[in-house]
Motif scaffolding. Structure first.
Motif, PDB file in Angstrom:
ATOM      1  N   ARG A 158       0.806  -1.252   0.086  1.00  0.00           N
ATOM      2  CA  ARG A 158       0.080  -0.054  -0.067  1.00  0.00           C
ATOM      3  C   ARG A 158       0.978   1.290  -0.025  1.00  0.00           C
ATOM      4  O   ARG A 158       0.496   2.267  -0.722  1.00  0.00           O
ATOM      5  CB  ARG A 158      -0.681  -0.066   1.357  1.00  0.00           C
ATOM      6  CG  ARG A 158      -2.055  -0.659   0.987  1.00  0.00           C
ATOM      7  CD  ARG A 158      -2.952  -0.059   2.173  1.00  0.00           C
ATOM      8  NE  ARG A 158      -4.442  -0.922   2.029  1.00  0.00           N
ATOM      9  CZ  ARG A 158      -5.053  -1.761   2.686  1.00  0.00           C
ATOM     10  NH1 ARG A 158      -4.405  -1.533   3.986  1.00  0.00           N
ATOM     11  NH2 ARG A 158      -6.095  -2.049   2.705  1.00  0.00           N
ATOM     12  N   GLU A 159       1.874   1.001   0.681  1.00  0.00           N
ATOM     13  CA  GLU A 159       2.882   2.391   0.916  1.00  0.00           C
ATOM     14  C   GLU A 159       3.514   2.737  -0.551  1.00  0.00           C
ATOM     15  O   GLU A 159       4.135   3.549  -0.699  1.00  0.00           O
ATOM     16  CB  GLU A 159       3.747   2.090   1.863  1.00  0.00           C
ATOM     17  CG  GLU A 159       3.376   2.122   3.340  1.00  0.00           C
ATOM     18  CD  GLU A 159       4.317   1.614   4.326  1.00  0.00           C
ATOM     19  OE1 GLU A 159       5.551   1.269   3.875  1.00  0.00           O
ATOM     20  OE2 GLU A 159       4.029   1.243   5.503  1.00  0.00           O
ATOM     21  N   PHE A 160       3.477   1.788  -1.639  1.00  0.00           N
ATOM     22  CA  PHE A 160       4.116   2.051  -2.834  1.00  0.00           C
ATOM     23  C   PHE A 160       3.123   3.149  -3.743  1.00  0.00           C
ATOM     24  O   PHE A 160       3.536   3.448  -4.856  1.00  0.00           O
ATOM     25  CB  PHE A 160       4.210   1.044  -3.730  1.00  0.00           C
ATOM     26  CG  PHE A 160       5.384   0.088  -3.219  1.00  0.00           C
ATOM     27  CD1 PHE A 160       6.464   0.539  -2.811  1.00  0.00           C
ATOM     28  CD2 PHE A 160       5.129  -1.409  -3.061  1.00  0.00           C
ATOM     29  CE1 PHE A 160       7.529  -0.511  -2.232  1.00  0.00           C
ATOM     30  CE2 PHE A 160       5.858  -2.178  -2.694  1.00  0.00           C
ATOM     31  CZ  PHE A 160       7.478  -1.731  -2.389  1.00  0.00           C
ATOM     32  N   GLY A 161       2.051   3.472  -3.218  1.00  0.00           N
ATOM     33  CA  GLY A 161       0.957   4.658  -3.835  1.00  0.00           C
ATOM     34  C   GLY A 161      -0.083   3.855  -4.492  1.00  0.00           C
ATOM     35  O   GLY A 161      -0.817   3.153  -3.762  1.00  0.00           O
ATOM     36  N   ASP A 162      -0.511   4.480  -5.729  1.00  0.00           N
ATOM     37  CA  ASP A 162      -2.040   3.982  -6.221  1.00  0.00           C
ATOM     38  C   ASP A 162      -1.991   2.619  -6.266  1.00  0.00           C
ATOM     39  O   ASP A 162      -1.337   1.896  -6.795  1.00  0.00           O
ATOM     40  CB  ASP A 162      -1.674   4.639  -7.693  1.00  0.00           C
ATOM     41  CG  ASP A 162      -3.393   4.471  -8.170  1.00  0.00           C
ATOM     42  OD1 ASP A 162      -4.250   4.078  -7.572  1.00  0.00           O
ATOM     43  OD2 ASP A 162      -3.265   4.730  -9.357  1.00  0.00           O
ATOM     44  N   ILE A 163      -3.051   1.894  -5.664  1.00  0.00           N
ATOM     45  CA  ILE A 163      -3.247   0.552  -5.452  1.00  0.00           C
ATOM     46  C   ILE A 163      -3.846   0.116  -6.557  1.00  0.00           C
ATOM     47  O   ILE A 163      -3.808  -1.117  -6.810  1.00  0.00           O
ATOM     48  CB  ILE A 163      -4.088  -0.119  -4.225  1.00  0.00           C
ATOM     49  CG1 ILE A 163      -5.301   0.566  -4.205  1.00  0.00           C
ATOM     50  CG2 ILE A 163      -3.082   0.328  -2.946  1.00  0.00           C
ATOM     51  CD1 ILE A 163      -6.133   0.175  -2.835  1.00  0.00           C
ATOM     52  N   SER A 164      -4.613   0.904  -7.448  1.00  0.00           N
ATOM     53  CA  SER A 164      -5.191   0.340  -8.755  1.00  0.00           C
ATOM     54  C   SER A 164      -4.204  -0.081  -9.730  1.00  0.00           C
ATOM     55  O   SER A 164      -4.703  -1.096 -10.683  1.00  0.00           O
ATOM     56  CB  SER A 164      -6.200   1.710  -9.363  1.00  0.00           C
ATOM     57  OG  SER A 164      -5.154   2.442  -9.780  1.00  0.00           O
TER      58      SER A 164
END
Length: 160
Positions: free
Chosen positions: A38-44
């Motif tokens: 999740r911390e990597f950014g945009d989950i889409s």
């Protein structure tokens, strides 16, 4: 309809230990992976997040499967076993009539079967053929290739 799960006390303990490990350690590990992804950014558009969520789904499926197996299990009581007849939970010593080679097999339910450890399922051809027989009986086992093998039961032990 689920198949009957027949377990020895040892097999039940192993299943419970595996379930405990999955419910505690593995769940924590997967939750940590999801948190990091999740911390990597945009989950889409995040493949790490998708992989972690898929792993979580497979883990929960495995946990549910183990819980159902344990719930449906019939545990063999070693005190009810007899060394007079081959049953689930007994160890059978046999001698191949053709080769003279001696072997020993522990007859277990299909959930515990492990041929590498000489633990044969009660549903396997050899396990099914041996069930219900007594010491000195000669049992014929149909094999996929060649003539049937004949085993003479030399000893039956109780206790795993």
């Amino acid at each position: 309809m689920p198949r009957d799960v027949i377990l020895t006390p040892e097999g039940l303990t192993k299943l419970k230990d595996e379930l405990e490990h999955l419910q505690t350690d593995r769940r924590r590990e997967v939750a940590e992976r999801i948190k990091e992804a999740r911390e990597f950014g945009d989950i889409s558009e995040n493949s790490e997040y998708d992989d972690a969520k898929n792993e979580q789904a497979m883990l929960e499926s495995k946990i549910a499967q183990l819980e159902e197996r344990i719930r449906a299990a019939t545990v063999v009581n070693p005190e009810e076993l007899s060394s007079d007849v081959v049953a689930i939970g007994t160890t059978v010593h046999v001698k191949d009539e053709k080769t003279g080679k001696s072997q020993k097999f522990t007859i277990v339910g299909s959930a515990e079967a492990n041929p590498a450890e000489s633990k044969l399922s009660n549903e396997s051809p050899v396990g099914r053929a041996l069930l219900g027989h007594k010491r000195n009986d000669v049992v014929s086992v149909a094999v996929p290739k060649g003539p049937a093998r004949k085993f003479k039961i030399t000893k039956i032990d109780v206790g795993l």
